[in-house]
Design a protein around this motif. Structure first.
Motif, PDB file in Angstrom:
ATOM      1  N   ALA A 158       0.965  -0.371  -7.204  1.00  0.00           N
ATOM      2  CA  ALA A 158       0.149   0.398  -6.258  1.00  0.00           C
ATOM      3  C   ALA A 158       0.111   1.790  -6.971  1.00  0.00           C
ATOM      4  CB  ALA A 158       0.952   0.267  -5.026  1.00  0.00           C
ATOM      5  N   ILE A 159       1.180   2.262  -7.467  1.00  0.00           N
ATOM      6  CA  ILE A 159       1.127   3.697  -7.725  1.00  0.00           C
ATOM      7  C   ILE A 159       0.168   3.823  -9.010  1.00  0.00           C
ATOM      8  CG2 ILE A 159       2.378   5.467  -9.313  1.00  0.00           C
ATOM      9  CD1 ILE A 159       4.995   4.382  -7.703  1.00  0.00           C
ATOM     10  N   GLU A 160      -0.129   2.835  -9.759  1.00  0.00           N
ATOM     11  CA  GLU A 160      -0.970   2.949 -11.003  1.00  0.00           C
ATOM     12  C   GLU A 160      -2.355   3.047 -10.332  1.00  0.00           C
ATOM     13  OE1 GLU A 160      -1.673  -0.588 -13.677  1.00  0.00           O
ATOM     14  OE2 GLU A 160      -1.597   1.092 -15.421  1.00  0.00           O
ATOM     15  N   ALA A 161      -2.783   2.162  -9.094  1.00  0.00           N
ATOM     16  CA  ALA A 161      -3.944   1.994  -8.660  1.00  0.00           C
ATOM     17  C   ALA A 161      -4.444   3.569  -8.067  1.00  0.00           C
ATOM     18  CB  ALA A 161      -3.894   0.934  -7.447  1.00  0.00           C
ATOM     19  N   ALA A 162      -3.091   4.122  -7.305  1.00  0.00           N
ATOM     20  CA  ALA A 162      -3.548   5.315  -6.645  1.00  0.00           C
ATOM     21  C   ALA A 162      -3.783   6.519  -7.637  1.00  0.00           C
ATOM     22  CB  ALA A 162      -2.212   5.745  -5.680  1.00  0.00           C
ATOM     23  N   THR A 163      -2.967   6.552  -8.743  1.00  0.00           N
ATOM     24  CA  THR A 163      -2.966   7.656  -9.612  1.00  0.00           C
ATOM     25  C   THR A 163      -3.559   7.386 -10.956  1.00  0.00           C
ATOM     26  OG1 THR A 163      -0.728   7.323 -10.178  1.00  0.00           O
ATOM     27  CG2 THR A 163      -1.036   8.599  -8.251  1.00  0.00           C
ATOM     28  N   GLY A 164      -3.400   6.287 -11.372  1.00  0.00           N
ATOM     29  CA  GLY A 164      -3.446   5.794 -12.820  1.00  0.00           C
ATOM     30  C   GLY A 164      -2.226   6.101 -13.671  1.00  0.00           C
ATOM     31  N   ALA A 165      -1.509   6.452 -13.117  1.00  0.00           N
ATOM     32  CA  ALA A 165      -0.307   6.508 -13.834  1.00  0.00           C
ATOM     33  C   ALA A 165       0.809   5.179 -13.914  1.00  0.00           C
ATOM     34  CB  ALA A 165       0.901   7.771 -13.373  1.00  0.00           C
ATOM     35  N   ARG A 166       1.165   4.821 -14.878  1.00  0.00           N
ATOM     36  CA  ARG A 166       1.833   3.333 -15.004  1.00  0.00           C
ATOM     37  C   ARG A 166       3.379   3.788 -15.294  1.00  0.00           C
ATOM     38  NH1 ARG A 166       2.795  -1.542 -13.449  1.00  0.00           N
ATOM     39  NH2 ARG A 166       0.650  -1.630 -13.367  1.00  0.00           N
ATOM     40  N   ILE A 167       4.362   3.595 -14.243  1.00  0.00           N
ATOM     41  CA  ILE A 167       5.585   3.833 -14.251  1.00  0.00           C
ATOM     42  C   ILE A 167       6.548   2.664 -14.944  1.00  0.00           C
ATOM     43  CG2 ILE A 167       7.749   4.681 -13.014  1.00  0.00           C
ATOM     44  CD1 ILE A 167       5.646   6.409 -12.762  1.00  0.00           C
ATOM     45  N   GLU A 185       0.904  -1.351   0.054  1.00  0.00           N
ATOM     46  CA  GLU A 185       0.012  -0.177   0.060  1.00  0.00           C
ATOM     47  C   GLU A 185       0.811   1.313  -0.234  1.00  0.00           C
ATOM     48  OE1 GLU A 185      -2.007   1.624   3.448  1.00  0.00           O
ATOM     49  OE2 GLU A 185      -4.033   1.013   2.462  1.00  0.00           O
ATOM     50  N   VAL A 186       0.665   2.178  -1.063  1.00  0.00           N
ATOM     51  CA  VAL A 186       1.513   3.484  -1.023  1.00  0.00           C
ATOM     52  C   VAL A 186       0.818   4.456  -0.952  1.00  0.00           C
ATOM     53  CG1 VAL A 186       3.141   2.103  -2.470  1.00  0.00           C
ATOM     54  CG2 VAL A 186       1.803   3.559  -3.501  1.00  0.00           C
ATOM     55  N   GLU A 187       1.335   5.547  -0.973  1.00  0.00           N
ATOM     56  CA  GLU A 187       0.787   6.945  -0.380  1.00  0.00           C
ATOM     57  C   GLU A 187       1.844   7.912  -1.599  1.00  0.00           C
ATOM     58  OE1 GLU A 187       0.205   9.166   3.249  1.00  0.00           O
ATOM     59  OE2 GLU A 187       2.301  10.055   2.473  1.00  0.00           O
ATOM     60  N   VAL A 188       1.036   8.276  -2.691  1.00  0.00           N
ATOM     61  CA  VAL A 188       1.732   9.353  -3.688  1.00  0.00           C
ATOM     62  C   VAL A 188       0.966  10.794  -3.324  1.00  0.00           C
ATOM     63  CG1 VAL A 188       1.872   9.686  -5.920  1.00  0.00           C
ATOM     64  CG2 VAL A 188       1.361   7.306  -5.365  1.00  0.00           C
ATOM     65  N   ASP A 189       2.270  11.395  -3.332  1.00  0.00           N
ATOM     66  CA  ASP A 189       2.129  12.921  -3.118  1.00  0.00           C
ATOM     67  C   ASP A 189       1.924  13.481  -4.809  1.00  0.00           C
ATOM     68  OD1 ASP A 189       2.299  15.733  -3.122  1.00  0.00           O
ATOM     69  OD2 ASP A 189       3.491  15.658  -0.896  1.00  0.00           O
ATOM     70  N   THR A 190       0.662  13.897  -4.841  1.00  0.00           N
ATOM     71  CA  THR A 190       0.222  13.940  -6.437  1.00  0.00           C
ATOM     72  C   THR A 190       0.729  15.432  -6.821  1.00  0.00           C
ATOM     73  OG1 THR A 190      -2.011  14.998  -5.852  1.00  0.00           O
ATOM     74  CG2 THR A 190      -1.509  12.546  -6.499  1.00  0.00           C
ATOM     75  N   GLU A 191       1.341  16.184  -5.699  1.00  0.00           N
ATOM     76  CA  GLU A 191       2.093  17.477  -6.101  1.00  0.00           C
ATOM     77  C   GLU A 191       3.594  17.214  -6.278  1.00  0.00           C
ATOM     78  OE1 GLU A 191       0.842  19.996  -2.933  1.00  0.00           O
ATOM     79  OE2 GLU A 191      -1.120  20.699  -3.668  1.00  0.00           O
ATOM     80  N   THR A 192       4.070  16.334  -5.697  1.00  0.00           N
ATOM     81  CA  THR A 192       5.510  16.351  -5.677  1.00  0.00           C
ATOM     82  C   THR A 192       6.143  14.968  -6.407  1.00  0.00           C
ATOM     83  OG1 THR A 192       5.673  15.324  -3.709  1.00  0.00           O
ATOM     84  CG2 THR A 192       5.962  17.629  -3.464  1.00  0.00           C
TER      85      THR A 192
END
Lengths: 285, 155, 766
Positions: C739-748, C629-636
């Motif tokens: 997890a990042i994709e789940a949080a933000t839709g962005a795939r790294i 489970e990750v937390e993404v700061d969508t500003e930084t």
């Protein structure tokens, strides 16, 4: 490590005399956290190392609204001094961000400033506080303001025969403060760091704002245009955001192998807004 | 030069100007409680307590010690037995390759002196300057937490 | 665990979280690592390395260096009796066809990567050795160079070696790919890029060599492979029985100490000078000089039905071998076999290549090629799940291999595959979702599964041995060649011996890792040591027991079957007993040996043609599932891992605490790979040669890893254990990306997942 002579003068006069004699062939040893790695990795090759740790430069005192700090005040002392906690709490907040516990045990305020890493916290904060640095040499002493002191990455106005002996900073009352920083990993040097100091007048408007950055330029820098845009105005969210944009747009950080300039610029904007918001909240309490 | 190590005074020939405390401990005195992991003060494997504070002995010139008290991990032992925190490390599986262990122990004890009841996050932040490549830190935190909770006598 | 066999019960010692014998020594700093050693008259050694990634050595003159104060020897290529090290497979095996590759101990006329050793110096002090290195007159003429595998394989690229830049190639093709894609409801294409990383063990490479009595060149060093004594003998042109390697307890290995590191240099200098010689690398030197993990470009095209069932996988892998082959061909093989993941894949094509470049050489590192592919196949699985709107756990369960299924390479799965259960347990362990602490923060969860071979390739005819013997007072000695890298390799043997022979743990001493004095047991690599030497030790113990019990039976006048060895005694079912001391005295009188050498041979096979898809490559695999489970700061773009669970089926946990430790440590090393580690190269020049610039996770960068240990009771190791050293490092990078994709839709799709990469993926930076 290369061979050098080790000197441990007991007085400032002895120390600056050594510096007068050896000039650029000498390196000053305070906390050692920046110098000794260079020696271990053969990146510095002094003929003489002048260990100043015995010098009486450890005092913390308040005089005429300014806080006077001896250059050998250790990082951990910045966090433990009740004088600093009362008069300049932003310095205390910085301590947790500096290095790791071992760096804080020995590293000194003067050492960090003289080393002048553009991403370090203390250079940035002394710039925000309009610090004044006392440089002592065998021919006397001079005072240099923080804005003039830092001239480039790891470069200051200090001459080879000068020793940084004291720093004094303004300790204005009723100031809110905040430091925001992002590093690549816990405890590392900042990618971008921002210090915000905001004072409010009786009407709740900004009487003074200071914004300083680390990691976005060859030296720590102030965001003067942004500061001016805040002065005299109510610190609404819009105004803070506007100031953050002004601050960001004035920067053109370089890219390096790890982080791009464009990303640093973006962070500067975000962190400025956050720092200002927190500083204002503190100023209001 | 006199060095006060773990309560005992050791006499050594005046070290070369460029010799670090780490170098004197290991190469001159054969004290291998301290390790060299990086030479830059980042990894913590060379940690000693100097007047009770953790320092990187790889960044400290031996000539600058000036008779101050140095404590290495061997200084933690009690009457030939292990310190309860050392026992806790063993019991909780906090030791794998062991290279980071002496530094972890000293750093944890120095931290607990002023923070006797930390939570796990506080412990992790206190250990930020001690790198471990084997354990993932969890069992090290377990051991320190258990020791802090149970007090000095049991660990 | 529907088709798992029953887990053995009634074990007294195995299966208990016993504190290790070496842990007590290590907390007391009583363990002598390789650098904690000195001998009178010892010299200090230093390697002079090339600053250029590709150059001709125009001139190399050591006269000035030899005249430097304190210098005892300055060696270059011509001083090396046989200047070639063959790197096919380390350990006790033979060449495998096209996988033999050679590198020079010291450069001969040409350097191919920054840091390539050019000269070797020994002097009275290290400072003098360094000064002498600076006095070596070496002139380089830079040559054309190439720094990416795709460039290296393009026509006209500079040739790193005369044989051309394609070092190795593997292919698998099975089923009808076109038909598979035609059936697919969704086709997901992705290109993933992984980076060079370093093992970054806390203990740098170190050792001391001397010439012992009878002219035996003895090298005491930190190594995962004591069998390199043969390589040293070869280079020195001395008989193999004249070189002895004593392996110390390592301060970490992770594959970086699998190739030769300092032993050949030490052997050369000890032989040349006749004096003891010490070499300890600095961190800077280690980061510069040691082989890295292979970076890969992974291209996937995955077709799935609407149920989530994978029907086609087309995979292209391109790896970077750096300037020398080392173990690249084998690493590529692991990647090839695992490329499609632990899933049933009816139609699959894998094309895998690895090329020479003038980058630093790449070689073994924990996971060994099966680690990098996880980022590819688990990113794909997640994207398939998203495209179809399916639950990630369900998609893994639908596709998971089962016992009896066939891998793309043609190998049949012979042990239980616990994947669905592992995935479900890891996912559940994340608990209640965390609420975002601020509006700009998004929270997401990701799953990643993997499989990692344990035990070496079956064509290598792997074997291991262990000796167990009683002293007359009933105390026990175990001798085994297994190097202990910190994962409890030695203490596992003690636990096994204690279980079988009933000797209390504190009455057992184990000696490991000495090529002259302990029976060889092969490399501590490939997650094989518990499996192999554990089985050898188990065999030795059981056979020793079988030797001794008949004597006890006669003493007690009972049947052998009525006897048990426990608590230092032999006890009959009727309660009568005989002490070990008395039994051993009787054995002596009856000329029954009280020791035994156990040899374990792994099931072996012949090399297969992967393309024909006909065979068994690895003995078995360990399966795992991690959830983050990750937390993404969508500003930084900053990513913080809030919770992490890692589940693995280890067959049987010989020491559950050690198993948890491996899982937690491997997962954190994997998080480092996923989030922050990178060897940054610019035209072949390494910019990250210090711990200030090469970042590994600190305690504040990672959460507690919840280790979930499943014991299916099926595994080839002792008591049905499976290897656990490598498996946990595989899933983290993919779990985080998912997890990042789940949080933000962005795939790294590039590693490491730095804040800047996330910021760019979120469109924050132009």
């Amino acid at each position: 490590m290369p061979a050098f002579a080790y000197e441990a003068p007991a007085t400032v006069a002895d120390a600056v005399d050594l510096l007068r004699r050896h000039g650029a062939d000498a390196k000053v040893l305070a906390g050692g956290q920046s110098l000794v790695p260079l020696l271990n990795y053969h990146l510095a090759d002094p003929r003489v190392v002048v260990d100043i740790n015995d010098l009486p430069l450890t005092s913390v005192s308040a005089v005429d609204g300014r806080l006077h700090l001896g250059a050998l005040v250790r990082h951990h002392q910045l966090g433990e001094s009740s004088e600093i906690a009362a008069r300049c709490p932003v310095l205390r907040e910085a301590v947790a961000l500096i290095g790791n516990v071992r760096v804080r045990s020995l590293g000194t305020l003067g050492g960090s400033l003289a080393h002048a890493d553009p991403a370090a916290e203390l250079p940035m904060i002394t710039l925000a506080l309009d610090g004044r640095f006392t440089l002592t040499s065998a021919s006397g002493a001079r005072t240099v303001g923080a804005r003039e002191f830092f001239t480039g990455p790891l470069t200051t106005v200090m001459r080879p025969d000068e020793l940084l002996t004291e720093i004094d900073v303004a300790a204005p009352p009723a100031t809110g403060w905040a430091i925001e920083e992002i590093a690549r990993r816990a405890g590392d040097f900042a990618i971008v760091a921002v210090t915000a100091l905001v004072s409010l007048d009786a009407g709740g408007r900004v009487s003074q704002a200071r914004l300083a950055f680390g990691g976005v330029a060859p030296t720590p820098v102030r965001a003067l245009a942004a500061e001016d845009a805040l002065a005299g105005h109510e610190p609404t969210a819009e105004r803070l955001a506007g100031a953050a944009t002004l601050a960001r747009d004035a920067l053109s950080p370089q890219s390096d192998a790890f982080v791009s300039g464009a990303y640093r610029r973006h962070l500067a904007g975000v962190l400025t807004r956050r720092a200002l918001t927190r500083a204002v909240a503190r100023a209001r309490t | 030069m006199k060095l006060l190590i773990n309560g005992r005074t050791r006499e050594v020939e005046a070290p070369a100007a460029d010799q670090t405390l780490l170098g004197v401990l290991r190469d001159t005195l054969g004290i291998f409680d301290v390790k060299e992991g990086c030479g830059e003060g980042v990894c913590g494997a060379c940690t000693v307590l100097l007047d009770g504070r953790p320092i990187s002995s790889c960044l400290f010139l031996a000539a600058a010690v000036r008779g101050r008290a140095i404590v290495t991990v061997k200084g933690l032992e009690r009457e030939g037995g292990l310190h309860p925190l050392q026992e806790a490390f063993v019991r909780h599986g906090a030791v794998q390759c062991g290279f980071c262990t002496p530094g972890m122990l000293l750093t944890a004890l120095a931290f607990l002196e002023t923070n006797p009841r930390p939570d796990r996050d506080e412990i992790r932040h206190a250990l930020e300057g001690n790198l471990c490549r084997c354990t993932g830190y969890a069992k090290i935190v377990d051991a320190i937490e258990a020791y802090a909770r149970n007090g000095d006598d049991r660990g | 665990m529907a088709d798992a066999t029953a887990v053995e019960s009634g074990l007294r010692v195995v299966g208990r979280p016993i504190p290790r014998h070496d842990a007590r020594d290590k907390v007391a700093a009583a363990t002598a690592y390789a650098a904690d050693f000195a001998l009178p008259g010892m010299l200090h050694a230093f390697v002079l390395r090339s600053p250029y990634p590709s150059a001709k050595i125009v001139r190399l003159d050591t006269a000035r260096a030899l005249a430097t104060p304190g210098v005892a020897a300055v060696l270059t290529a011509r001083d090396v009796p046989r200047n070639a090290l063959s790197t096919d497979v380390p350990g006790q095996t033979t060449t495998v066809g096209p996988l033999r590759a050679t590198l020079h101990v010291l450069a001969e006329g040409r350097v191919r990567h920054q840091g390539e050793p050019v000269a070797l110096i020994a002097a009275e002090t290290l400072a003098q050795a360094r000064a002498a290195a600076e006095a070596v007159d070496v002139e380089y003429a830079p040559l054309p160079a190439v720094f990416s595998p795709s460039e290296a394989l393009a026509p006209g690229a500079p040739a790193v070696h005369d044989s051309g830049n394609l070092l190795a190639q593997w292919r698998i093709a099975r089923g009808d790919l076109a038909a598979g894609f035609a059936r697919a409801a969704v086709v997901v294409e992705g290109e993933y890029v992984t980076q060079f990383v370093d093992s970054a063990y806390l203990e740098p490479e170190s050792g001391v060599a001397w010439i012992d009595s009878d002219g035996v060149i003895t090298i005491r060093l930190s190594t995962q492979v004591i069998e390199h004594f043969r390589d040293v003998a070869e280079v020195l042109d001395v008989p193999q029985n004249r070189v002895r390697v004593i392996g110390t307890y390592l301060g970490g290995g992770f594959g970086g100490k699998e190739d030769v590191t300092v032993e050949v240099y030490l052997g050369l200098l000890a032989l040349r000078t006749g004096r003891p010689v010490k070499m300890v690398w600095t961190r800077q030197e280690s980061l510069l000089g040691r082989a890295k993990r292979h970076p890969y470009r992974l291209r996937y095209r995955t077709g799935a039905l609407s149920t989530g069932e994978i029907v086609a996988q087309e995979i292209d892998l391109l790896g970077d071998s750096g300037a020398y082959a080392y173990l690249s061909a084998l690493v590529l093989l692991y990647s090839t076999v695992t490329a499609a993941g632990p899933y049933r894949t009816p139609a699959v094509s894998v094309t895998a290549r690895v090329a020479y470049t003038n980058n630093p050489p790449t070689s073994a590192m924990r996971g060994f090629g099966a680690m990098q592919t996880v980022f590819g196949y688990e990113s794909q699985m997640e994207r398939v799940a998203r495209a179809l709107g399916l639950d990630p756990v369900r998609v893994r369960a639908v596709n998971a291999l089962r016992k009896g299924d066939t891998l793309p390479v043609g190998q049949v799965m012979e042990t239980h595959v616990a994947l669905p259960e592992l995935a479900a347990r890891a996912w559940e362990a994340l608990g209640t979702p965390t609420s975002p602490r601020a509006p700009h923060v998004k929270i997401g969860r990701g799953l990643a599964c993997n499989f990692q071979p344990y035990g070496r390739i079956v064509w290598l005819h792997d074997w291991s041995s262990a000796w167990i013997g009683f002293e007359m007072d009933g105390s026990l000695v175990v001798r085994c060649g297994a190097p202990d890298v910190g994962g409890g390799q030695a203490s596992s043997l003690v636990q096994i011996a204690s279980e079988v022979l009933g000797v209390p743990l504190e009455r057992i001493v184990v000696h490991v890792s000495d090529s002259a004095l302990t029976p060889l047991s092969g490399t501590t690599t490939a997650s094989r040591q518990l499996y192999m030497s554990g089985n050898a030790c188990l065999k030795a113990a059981r056979e020793l027991r079988a030797q001794l019990l008949p004597v006890a039976a006669r003493m007690l006048d009972v049947a052998v079957e009525a006897l048990e060895m426990v608590d230092g005694e032999v006890v009959a079912t009727d309660g009568r007993s005989v002490s070990l001391r008395n039994l051993l005295a009787q054995c002596a009188r009856a000329s029954v040996p009280r020791s035994h050498l156990g040899v374990y041979h792994a099931p072996s096979g012949e090399p297969v043609d992967l393309h024909a898809g006909a065979g068994k490559v690895f003995p078995d695999y360990t399966f795992g599932a991690h959830a983050a489970e990750v937390e993404v700061d969508t500003e930084t773009g900053e990513v913080r891992v809030l919770r992490y669970a890692a589940a693995h089926d280890v067959g049987r946990a010989i020491n559950p605490q050690s198993v948890e430790g491996q899982i937690q440590g491997g997962a954190v090393q994997g998080l480092g790979y996923g989030l922050m580690e990178e060897v940054v190269l610019e035209d072949g020049i390494n910019l990250t040669t210090s711990f200030a610039s090469y970042l590994i996770p600190t305690a504040a960068d990672v959460p507690d890893v919840e280790a979930i240990v499943l014991e299916s009771g099926e595994g080839l190791g002792p008591f049905h254990a499976r290897g656990i050293g490598e498996p946990p490092i595989g899933p983290p990078a993919a779990a985080i990306a998912n997890a990042i994709e789940a949080a933000t839709g962005a795939r790294i799709t590039r590693l490491p997942i730095t804040a800047e990469r996330v910021a760019r993926a979120l469109g924050l930076v132009s």
